[in-house]
Design an enzyme around this catalytic site. Structure first.
Site, PDB file in Angstrom:
ATOM      1  N   CYS A 114       0.825  -1.233   0.000  1.00  0.00           N
ATOM      2  CA  CYS A 114       0.000   0.000   0.000  1.00  0.00           C
ATOM      3  C   CYS A 114       0.848   1.267   0.000  1.00  0.00           C
ATOM      4  O   CYS A 114       0.348   2.336  -0.345  1.00  0.00           O
ATOM      5  CB  CYS A 114      -0.949   0.006   1.187  1.00  0.00           C
ATOM      6  N   HIS A 251      -3.335   7.398   1.786  1.00  0.00           N
ATOM      7  CA  HIS A 251      -3.722   6.046   1.377  1.00  0.00           C
ATOM      8  C   HIS A 251      -5.113   5.776   1.951  1.00  0.00           C
ATOM      9  O   HIS A 251      -5.397   6.112   3.097  1.00  0.00           O
ATOM     10  CB  HIS A 251      -2.705   5.031   1.897  1.00  0.00           C
ATOM     11  N   ASN A 281     -10.047  -0.159  -0.416  1.00  0.00           N
ATOM     12  CA  ASN A 281      -8.588  -0.071  -0.361  1.00  0.00           C
ATOM     13  C   ASN A 281      -8.017  -0.653  -1.660  1.00  0.00           C
ATOM     14  O   ASN A 281      -8.081  -1.862  -1.883  1.00  0.00           O
ATOM     15  CB  ASN A 281      -8.084  -0.855   0.858  1.00  0.00           C
TER      16      ASN A 281
HETATM   17  N1  ACO Z   1     -18.402  -8.218   9.113  1.00  0.00           N
HETATM   18  C1  ACO Z   1     -18.797  -8.404  10.400  1.00  0.00           C
HETATM   19  N2  ACO Z   1     -17.944  -8.643  11.396  1.00  0.00           N
HETATM   20  C2  ACO Z   1     -16.625  -8.678  11.090  1.00  0.00           C
HETATM   21  C3  ACO Z   1     -16.159  -8.487   9.788  1.00  0.00           C
HETATM   22  C4  ACO Z   1     -17.094  -8.243   8.782  1.00  0.00           C
HETATM   23  N3  ACO Z   1     -16.758  -8.034   7.487  1.00  0.00           N
HETATM   24  N4  ACO Z   1     -14.823  -8.578   9.803  1.00  0.00           N
HETATM   25  C5  ACO Z   1     -14.464  -8.809  11.068  1.00  0.00           C
HETATM   26  N5  ACO Z   1     -15.558  -8.875  11.854  1.00  0.00           N
HETATM   27  C6  ACO Z   1     -15.649  -9.122  13.308  1.00  0.00           C
HETATM   28  C7  ACO Z   1     -14.415  -9.797  13.844  1.00  0.00           C
HETATM   29  O1  ACO Z   1     -14.503 -11.194  13.669  1.00  0.00           O
HETATM   30  C8  ACO Z   1     -14.480  -9.377  15.306  1.00  0.00           C
HETATM   31  O2  ACO Z   1     -15.407 -10.220  15.937  1.00  0.00           O
HETATM   32  P1  ACO Z   1     -15.121 -10.769  17.444  1.00  0.00           P
HETATM   33  O3  ACO Z   1     -15.008  -9.532  18.288  1.00  0.00           O
HETATM   34  O4  ACO Z   1     -16.321 -11.616  17.720  1.00  0.00           O
HETATM   35  O5  ACO Z   1     -13.837 -11.521  17.343  1.00  0.00           O
HETATM   36  C9  ACO Z   1     -15.076  -7.997  15.276  1.00  0.00           C
HETATM   37  O6  ACO Z   1     -15.687  -7.871  13.960  1.00  0.00           O
HETATM   38  C10 ACO Z   1     -14.058  -6.892  15.459  1.00  0.00           C
HETATM   39  O7  ACO Z   1     -12.921  -7.146  14.602  1.00  0.00           O
HETATM   40  P2  ACO Z   1     -11.684  -6.197  14.577  1.00  0.00           P
HETATM   41  O8  ACO Z   1     -10.681  -6.746  13.616  1.00  0.00           O
HETATM   42  O9  ACO Z   1     -11.234  -5.916  15.979  1.00  0.00           O
HETATM   43  O10 ACO Z   1     -12.354  -4.862  13.981  1.00  0.00           O
HETATM   44  P3  ACO Z   1     -11.697  -3.467  13.753  1.00  0.00           P
HETATM   45  O11 ACO Z   1     -12.520  -2.446  14.431  1.00  0.00           O
HETATM   46  O12 ACO Z   1     -10.236  -3.477  14.056  1.00  0.00           O
HETATM   47  O13 ACO Z   1     -11.875  -3.221  12.190  1.00  0.00           O
HETATM   48  C11 ACO Z   1     -10.511  -3.375  10.190  1.00  0.00           C
HETATM   49  C12 ACO Z   1     -11.299  -4.138  11.277  1.00  0.00           C
HETATM   50  C13 ACO Z   1     -11.525  -2.590   9.375  1.00  0.00           C
HETATM   51  C14 ACO Z   1      -9.803  -4.389   9.325  1.00  0.00           C
HETATM   52  C15 ACO Z   1      -9.497  -2.433  10.837  1.00  0.00           C
HETATM   53  O14 ACO Z   1      -8.776  -3.104  11.823  1.00  0.00           O
HETATM   54  C16 ACO Z   1      -8.502  -1.849   9.838  1.00  0.00           C
HETATM   55  O15 ACO Z   1      -8.826  -1.058   8.999  1.00  0.00           O
HETATM   56  N6  ACO Z   1      -7.210  -2.219   9.971  1.00  0.00           N
HETATM   57  C17 ACO Z   1      -6.127  -1.645   9.165  1.00  0.00           C
HETATM   58  C18 ACO Z   1      -6.186  -2.058   7.726  1.00  0.00           C
HETATM   59  C19 ACO Z   1      -5.050  -1.392   7.016  1.00  0.00           C
HETATM   60  O16 ACO Z   1      -4.731  -0.232   7.216  1.00  0.00           O
HETATM   61  N7  ACO Z   1      -4.343  -2.113   6.198  1.00  0.00           N
HETATM   62  C20 ACO Z   1      -3.123  -1.531   5.644  1.00  0.00           C
HETATM   63  C21 ACO Z   1      -3.147  -1.324   4.298  1.00  0.00           C
HETATM   64  S1  ACO Z   1      -3.556  -2.763   3.413  1.00  0.00           S
HETATM   65  C22 ACO Z   1      -2.170  -3.243   2.473  1.00  0.00           C
HETATM   66  O17 ACO Z   1      -1.048  -2.870   2.690  1.00  0.00           O
HETATM   67  C23 ACO Z   1      -2.422  -4.278   1.420  1.00  0.00           C
END
Ligand code: ACO
Length: 324
Positions: A114, A251, A281
């Site tokens: 990314c 990004h 993304n």
């Molecule tokens: N629908 C419903 N529930 C979901 C989903 C979904 N699509 N995905 C995950 N959940 C659930 C999880 O299982 C978890 O459930 P649990 O509490 O029962 O275990 C709950 O939602 C919370 O999950 P988290 O991962 O803690 O959620 P978070 O608030 O952190 O959001 C996200 C997730 C959107 C992925 C976030 O962490 C994020 O944006 N992270 C950074 C991503 C990023 O910047 N990537 C870098 C660039 S990508 C690259 O380089 C290719």
């Protein structure tokens, strides 16, 4: 006299197929509401069957050349940031080169996931400032839909496909931060975090492309701090700070990361270009896509100070400051 790498034109390409969040509700235990509130994403584009990264890159390149008012014959080289090339080799850049009918110059790919477009801009800037090239096409292009595990709701709802391109030229500057063009760059990586975001296949391991795996929550905790720090470093190198910035073109991974970073830099959201709701993304394509959208709709004007920052797999992260 200081040589500066200045923007001459920008363009983008998005595949035709728009996939709203609701489409995932049919096959996964997820909801439009969860995806919107956790990520800010409302829809994304997916490439059609047979639509490749190089095809999208070439389309974005054509749009950027047209915007710059020059032909491919005036370009010395092509740098493509991508982690989803058509083939293991040759590079996407050489495919774009032939697609544009270029039989001169050079092309190569940069892979920093990314953060790829920031790395590609840093590379292009170094080549122009050192006199190795006069005009370069810098492209970010991805087909992340091809490396999704469609049964993993925590990743497959977050990514999209697309391409953006920027034509850079060379111009004499005064050496101050009032110059047009790329003014400062800061690059970082830390391979200790490589398990946080990776694709579980590759040439020297499985022999197959693999699927994306991400510890989203752990990455989220790293992102805001590292993005704000690299942005402050890049700005500090030229005697500037957050409030001097006219536009952040970040990004586009998650609206909460975008908001948190802007807040840390002391900038209101009115000065941030946000496209994550429409594109998801798109990894290395996200910054040039957002840049092209904001230049095309007239938000970013000549003379504006633009800050771009990105973080992704590696971890690799960085920032670039340029005056449009
Ligand atoms: N629908 C419903 N529930 C979901 C989903 C979904 N699509 N995905 C995950 N959940 C659930 C999880 O299982 C978890 O459930 P649990 O509490 O029962 O275990 C709950 O939602 C919370 O999950 P988290 O991962 O803690 O959620 P978070 O608030 O952190 O959001 C996200 C997730 C959107 C992925 C976030 O962490 C994020 O944006 N992270 C950074 C991503 C990023 O910047 N990537 C870098 C660039 S990508 C690259 O380089 C290719």
């Amino acid at each position: 006299m200081t040589r500066r790498a200045v923007p001459l034109g920008t363009g983008h390409y998005l595949p035709a197929r728009i996939v709203p969040n609701a489409e995932f509700e049919r096959s996964l235990d997820t909801s439009d509401e969860w995806i919107r509130t956790r990520s800010g994403i409302e829809r994304r584009r997916f490439a059609a069957e047979g639509e490749t990264t190089s095809h999208m890159a070439a389309q974005a390149a054509r749009a950027a050349l047209e915007h710059a008012g020059i032909g491919a014959d005036a370009i010395d080289g092509i740098i493509v940031a991508t982690s989803t090339p058509d083939l293991t080799f040759p590079s996407v850049a050489t495919m774009v080169q032939s697609d544009l009918g270029m039989t001169h110059g050079f092309g190569f790919d940069v892979q920093a996931v990314c953060a790829g477009f920031v790395y590609a801009l840093a590379t292009a800037n170094a080549m122009i400032v050192s006199g190795q090239a006069e005009r370069l096409l810098v492209i970010g292009a991805e087909t992340f839909s091809r490396i999704m595990d469609w049964s993993d709701r925590s990743t497959c709802v977050l990514f999209g496909d697309g391409a953006g391109a920027l034509v850079l030229g060379s111009e004499a500057g005064t050496g101050t931060n009032a110059d047009r063009g790329i003014l400062s760059v800061d690059l970082n990586s830390d391979g200790r975090y490589r398990d946080m975001l990776y694709v579980d296949g590759g040439v020297s391991t499985t022999g197959a492309a693999g699927k994306l795996r991400m510890q989203g929550n752990a990455l989220f905790r790293q992102a805001i701090e590292k993005l704000a720090a690299t942005a402050e470093t890049a700005l500090g190198k030229i005697g500037l700070s957050g409030p001097d910035v006219d536009w952040i073109v970040p990004h586009q991974a998650n609206i909460r990361i975008i908001q948190g970073t802007a807040r840390k830099l002391g900038l209101p959201m009115e000065r941030v270009v946000v496209t994550v709701q429409d594109h998801g993304n798109t990894s290395a394509a996200s910054i040039p896509l957002a840049l092209s959208v904001a230049v095309t709709d007239g938000r970013i004007k000549r003379g504006d100070l633009v800050l771009s920052e990105a973080i992704g797999g590696g971890l690799a992260w960085g920032a670039v400051v340029l005056r449009w």
